[in-house]
Enzyme design. Sequence first.
Site, PDB file in Angstrom:
ATOM      1  N   LYS A 112      43.342  45.410  28.855  1.00 52.83           N
ATOM      2  CA  LYS A 112      42.309  46.447  28.818  1.00 52.83           C
ATOM      3  C   LYS A 112      42.688  47.555  27.851  1.00 52.83           C
ATOM      4  CE  LYS A 112      39.680  45.767  32.959  1.00 52.83           C
ATOM      5  NZ  LYS A 112      39.902  45.797  34.403  1.00 52.83           N
ATOM      6  N   LYS A 195      39.058  32.256  31.084  1.00 55.31           N
ATOM      7  CA  LYS A 195      38.378  32.319  32.381  1.00 55.31           C
ATOM      8  C   LYS A 195      36.982  32.918  32.242  1.00 55.31           C
ATOM      9  CE  LYS A 195      39.930  36.924  33.683  1.00 55.31           C
ATOM     10  NZ  LYS A 195      40.494  37.861  34.616  1.00 55.31           N
ATOM     11  N   LYS A 198      33.577  38.839  33.836  1.00 51.00           N
ATOM     12  CA  LYS A 198      32.489  39.802  33.741  1.00 51.00           C
ATOM     13  C   LYS A 198      32.535  40.589  32.439  1.00 51.00           C
ATOM     14  CE  LYS A 198      33.479  41.059  38.136  1.00 51.00           C
ATOM     15  NZ  LYS A 198      33.425  41.522  39.539  1.00 51.00           N
TER      16      LYS A 198
END
Length: 333
Positions: A112, A195, A198
């Site tokens: 992130k 993966k 979102k």
Amino acid sequence: TPRILSGMQPTHDSLHLGNYLGAQVNWVRMQRDFDAFFCVVDQHALTVGPAPEELRRRTRVTAAQYLAGGIDPDVSTVFVQSHVPEHSQLAWVLNCITGYGEAARMTQFKDKAGQRGAEGTNVGLFTYPMLMAADILLYDTTAVPVGEDQRQHLELTRDLAQRFNARYGDTFVIPEAHIPGETAKIMSLQEPTAKMSKSAANQNGNLMMLDEPKVNTKKLKSAVTDTDNSVRFDPEAKPGIANLLRIHSALSGESIDALVERYAGENKYGALKTDVAEQVALVQAPFKARVDELLADPAELDRILARGAERARSVAAGVLERAYDAVGFLPSV
Ligand code: TYM
């Protein structure tokens, strides 16, 4: 009875199929064998800076999806993290026994922070794993049903609990991760080596639980596979097909071997995709209908969450008191 706790971040309106198969299906399976706590982790979602009205809506819609997926609020405790202030209170204590380097090594934080750069990275993202550890340790949790991507956070939680117990005396139960076999990492349809996520740049890789079935059918039709044209279960060489087989198997209950046999022969990719779309729609249609019903009566949903928070606090307060006393905070009365 042993306890489980798990949670999802209300960062989007809809869960994706990875959240559903990697986590929620196991929550539902386990809720009757454990004293179960399911938390909507709104404080974690705040780290990505949602607009207030968005966070409010997504917190309710996420809670509604817990219930729509089969969590029974008369059996399990369903609550919102910010309603139980003990979570942030314990998180502070855990921050004080976490090494800076240890926190800086968390791969989700590094990802992130890498995407956002130093200016865009708030300190909440850095201390996120210690808040997650608090979520878990506050309930004397024995097992935490999550997908593979949470493994490192669970390892940190265990390390912190052991460190705390060694330094201050036996206080916390050491929790185990409960990570499913074939569904622990559902892959993106567009990039089957990554993966389903979102926050992925390409949302065509995600099957969303609250989308219209035809949207998901379209995404499945254009799912990335390979050119070898024969259906075999080989996650290394054929990650796209392996992902479709896993999804089908998890939803239909049929074994992967039986499916491989069914789609034997040339040019069966289209048939496999069509059948996966049908399986997804079968789960999704009643799920969405139930969510709509629940959202039509937000007062009732809020009552369920208030009841859950009360029950959660009744457990969390006792564990926090134990931890506060252990570190040497004076009793407040
Ligand atoms: P979150 O909100 O990202 O995801 C919710 C759950 O879905 C699982 N998951 C997947 N499983 C299989 N395949 C995928 N592609 C996939 N993507 C997501 C996640 O592993 C998770 O179980 N940090 C947590 C939220 C959290 C939490 C907790 C979880 C906060 N406190 C305490 C357990 C206990 C998270 O970001 O999950």
